[in-house]
Design an enzyme around this catalytic site. Structure first.
Site, PDB file in Angstrom:
ATOM      1  N   LYS A  78      -2.241  -7.370   5.607  1.00  0.00           N
ATOM      2  CA  LYS A  78      -2.100  -5.945   5.892  1.00  0.00           C
ATOM      3  C   LYS A  78      -3.189  -5.553   6.883  1.00  0.00           C
ATOM      4  O   LYS A  78      -4.332  -6.027   6.775  1.00  0.00           O
ATOM      5  CB  LYS A  78      -2.259  -5.166   4.571  1.00  0.00           C
ATOM      6  CG  LYS A  78      -2.075  -3.662   4.686  1.00  0.00           C
ATOM      7  CD  LYS A  78      -2.180  -3.010   3.301  1.00  0.00           C
ATOM      8  CE  LYS A  78      -1.965  -1.516   3.356  1.00  0.00           C
ATOM      9  NZ  LYS A  78      -2.078  -0.898   2.016  1.00  0.00           N
ATOM     10  N   SER A 153       2.114   1.711   0.769  1.00  0.00           N
ATOM     11  CA  SER A 153       1.748   1.617   2.159  1.00  0.00           C
ATOM     12  C   SER A 153       1.790   0.193   2.725  1.00  0.00           C
ATOM     13  O   SER A 153       1.815   0.039   3.948  1.00  0.00           O
ATOM     14  CB  SER A 153       0.344   2.188   2.373  1.00  0.00           C
ATOM     15  OG  SER A 153      -0.612   1.441   1.652  1.00  0.00           O
ATOM     16  N   SER A 177       0.424   0.816  -3.703  1.00  0.00           N
ATOM     17  CA  SER A 177       0.802   0.304  -2.378  1.00  0.00           C
ATOM     18  C   SER A 177       1.108  -1.179  -2.287  1.00  0.00           C
ATOM     19  O   SER A 177       1.587  -1.635  -1.245  1.00  0.00           O
ATOM     20  CB  SER A 177      -0.278   0.646  -1.357  1.00  0.00           C
ATOM     21  OG  SER A 177      -0.105   1.972  -0.954  1.00  0.00           O
TER      22      SER A 177
HETATM   23  N1  GLN Z   1       1.529   6.002  -2.011  1.00  0.00           N
HETATM   24  C1  GLN Z   1       0.249   6.323  -2.577  1.00  0.00           C
HETATM   25  C2  GLN Z   1      -0.481   7.254  -1.661  1.00  0.00           C
HETATM   26  O1  GLN Z   1       0.090   7.679  -0.734  1.00  0.00           O
HETATM   27  C3  GLN Z   1      -0.525   5.075  -2.838  1.00  0.00           C
HETATM   28  C4  GLN Z   1      -1.125   4.512  -1.625  1.00  0.00           C
HETATM   29  C5  GLN Z   1      -1.881   3.254  -1.862  1.00  0.00           C
HETATM   30  O2  GLN Z   1      -1.806   2.647  -2.922  1.00  0.00           O
HETATM   31  N2  GLN Z   1      -2.659   2.888  -0.885  1.00  0.00           N
HETATM   32  O3  GLN Z   1      -1.607   7.579  -1.867  1.00  0.00           O
END
Ligand code: GLN
Length: 476
Positions: A78, A153, A177
């Site tokens: 990532k 994400s 994420s």
């Molecule tokens: N979707 C969640 C957010 O927008 C989690 C994001 C993540 O785990 N980095 O914060």
């Protein structure tokens, strides 16, 4: 079957056993990327020469009997994990020209074990989002249905693995994420216990919640890759001395796995799930009952506050972490006349709308006069959420719950409403608040349909329990 379609385990066995070489594996992966990634968009950057050179090093090490444990396995990172000399944009325009000046601990570990780092994957800007639509660069498509999001994400990492453009990937998980995109793309994703994997060289979102973890084709692969990146690290003060794992991580003691008591947290099953997801979850619970596991209902009463608590603590931490991106040291700098304009211009242009929303929210909840009402209170409720898990784990060994309320949604379906998007993480956030390990496992028997995943959560540093139980399910 093409080589790039193999699992991580089969890749290791094939290369160690001399059935094929790391260079052949690299070539198959490259061909897949060239054929598919134009459409899917999993990668943000890719260094073909470094990738091929890495495979040649692995082959030379094999010839001299020194091949590392992950020798020749193509792994995607990532774009929030630093790899020296490679771009690390965190999905943001503000970092579009930044190149990492050092290796994250996880990158170093992969290197030392002769893994092949394929490239850096697309993501929601600074890990903020659930669909990868917040990337400052491009969309990533779900390999199961190109009209749908891959989740986020870590959407690029999930899509890369699901489309066989990497044998495995690393993602990061602050509120879901790793697990949510894994569920949407039909792969396995493990968020380790907080402190199990070093965060050194991870571009931070919310430091008390972030963890790096594996995204793989099988649970066995997740166990191997997790074992390869876990462990205490003097460069990360929050890494934990307890993060030393024995052989049961990769070679489960099946008798112990069969004796695990599975808890069903009732609050997770009280509505909120789509029909299709609910049905798959019920079938999964039935599977474990039929196999003779002890299954017991438990209650996590403070779960209902988890999302609200997260959307106070996470922006507070993120707004602090993102203060460093002002164009002075990292990224591009606008042409301006004074310091104030420099900040306004660089940050105004460099950050996208979701990042700005969270910086604003975080700055507000930390401001004098509101600090206690929001941040202080949220911290106390976070402790209550954690205590719920502690109590549940007095009675059961693992918890089984949905990973996401829905299957992968279409582009644009939720991007107009931040709240709708935030709700995608309702089932994954509690594990981050409590710091416990949690894994997404694809529900079996859904060939030709959109993937659904279920989630296993375990006691701190008991990844072996959820990995063992997951493998039992996968192999049955
Ligand atoms: N979707 C969640 C957010 O927008 C989690 C994001 C993540 O785990 N980095 O914060």
């Amino acid at each position: 079957m093409k080589l790039n379609e193999l699992t991580l385990k089969a890749t290791i066995d094939g290369i160690q056993g001399g059935d094929f070489t790391a260079s052949e594996m690299a070539k198959a992966t490259l061909e897949e990327i060239e054929a598919k990634d134009g459409e899917i968009g999993a990668y943000l950057s890719f260094n073909k020469d470094a990738f091929i050179a890495g495979a040649q090093v692995a082959d030379a090490n094999k010839a001299s009997g020194r091949l590392g444990k992950l020798g020749g396995v193509p792994i995607a990172l990532k774009d929030v994990i630093l790899r020296k000399g490679f771009p690390a944009t965190a999905g943001s325009q503000i970092l579009k020209e930044y190149k990492a000046s050092y290796d994250a601990t996880v990158s170093k570990k992969l290197d030392e074990q002769d893994a092949l780092i394929v490239g850096k994957t697309n993501m929601d800007e600074f890990s903020m989002g659930s669909s990868t639509e917040n990337s400052g660069f491009k969309l990533t498509r779900n390999p199961h249905d190109l009209e749908r999001v891959p989740g986020g994400s870590s959407g690029g990492s999930a899509a890369a693995v699901a489309a066989h453009m990497a044998v495995a990937a690393l993602g990061s998980d602050t509120g879901g994420s790793i697990r949510q995109p894994a569920a949407f793309c039909g792969i396995v994703g493990l968020k380790p216990t907080y402190g199990a994997v070093s965060r050194y060289g991870l571009i931070a979102m919310a430091s008390s919640l972030d963890q790096i973890g594996p995204m793989t084709k099988t649970v066995e692969d997740a166990a191997i890759l997790f074992g390869a990146i876990a462990g205490p690290d003097s460069k990360d003060a929050t890494s934990n001395q307890r993060a030393i794992y024995g052989s049961e991580l990769v070679n489960p003691n099946w008798e112990e796995v069969k004796s695990l008591t599975i808890g069903i947290p009732k609050e997770y099953f009280e509505g909120g799930m789509d029909g299709e997801v609910e049905k798959s979850l019920e079938e999964t619970v039935e599977f474990f009952k039929k196999q003779g596991f002890k299954v017991k209902e438990v209650s996590l009463p403070n779960t209902k506050y988890a999302l609200s608590v997260y959307y106070i603590l996470m922006p507070a931490e993120a707004s602090t972490n993102l203060a460093r991106f002002d164009g002075m040291r990292y990224g591009t700098r606008a042409e301006i006349k004074d310091l104030e304009e420099l900040y306004l211009e660089n940050r105004g242009r460099g950050f996208g709308p979701e990042v700005k929303r969270r910086i604003t929210l975080g700055t507000f909840v930390l401001s004098a006069g509101y600090y206690e009402a929001y941040y202080g209170k949220a911290q106390r409720v976070r402790s209550l959420v954690k205590e719920d898990f502690d109590k549940a784990f007095d009675e059961v060994d693992v918890l089984l719950a949905p990973t996401t309320p829905t299957v992968a949604f279409k582009f644009g379906e939720k991007s107009q409403s931040p709240l709708q998007m935030y709700l995608s993480d309702i089932f994954t956030i509690p594990a981050n608040l409590a710091g416990i390990p949690a894994i997404n496992i694809p529900v079996k028997g859904r060939e030709g349909k959109l993937p659904v995943g279920f989630q296993l959560m375990g006691k701190p540093f008991r990844e072996a329990d959820i990995l063992g139980l997951g493998r039992y399910y996968e192999q049955s």
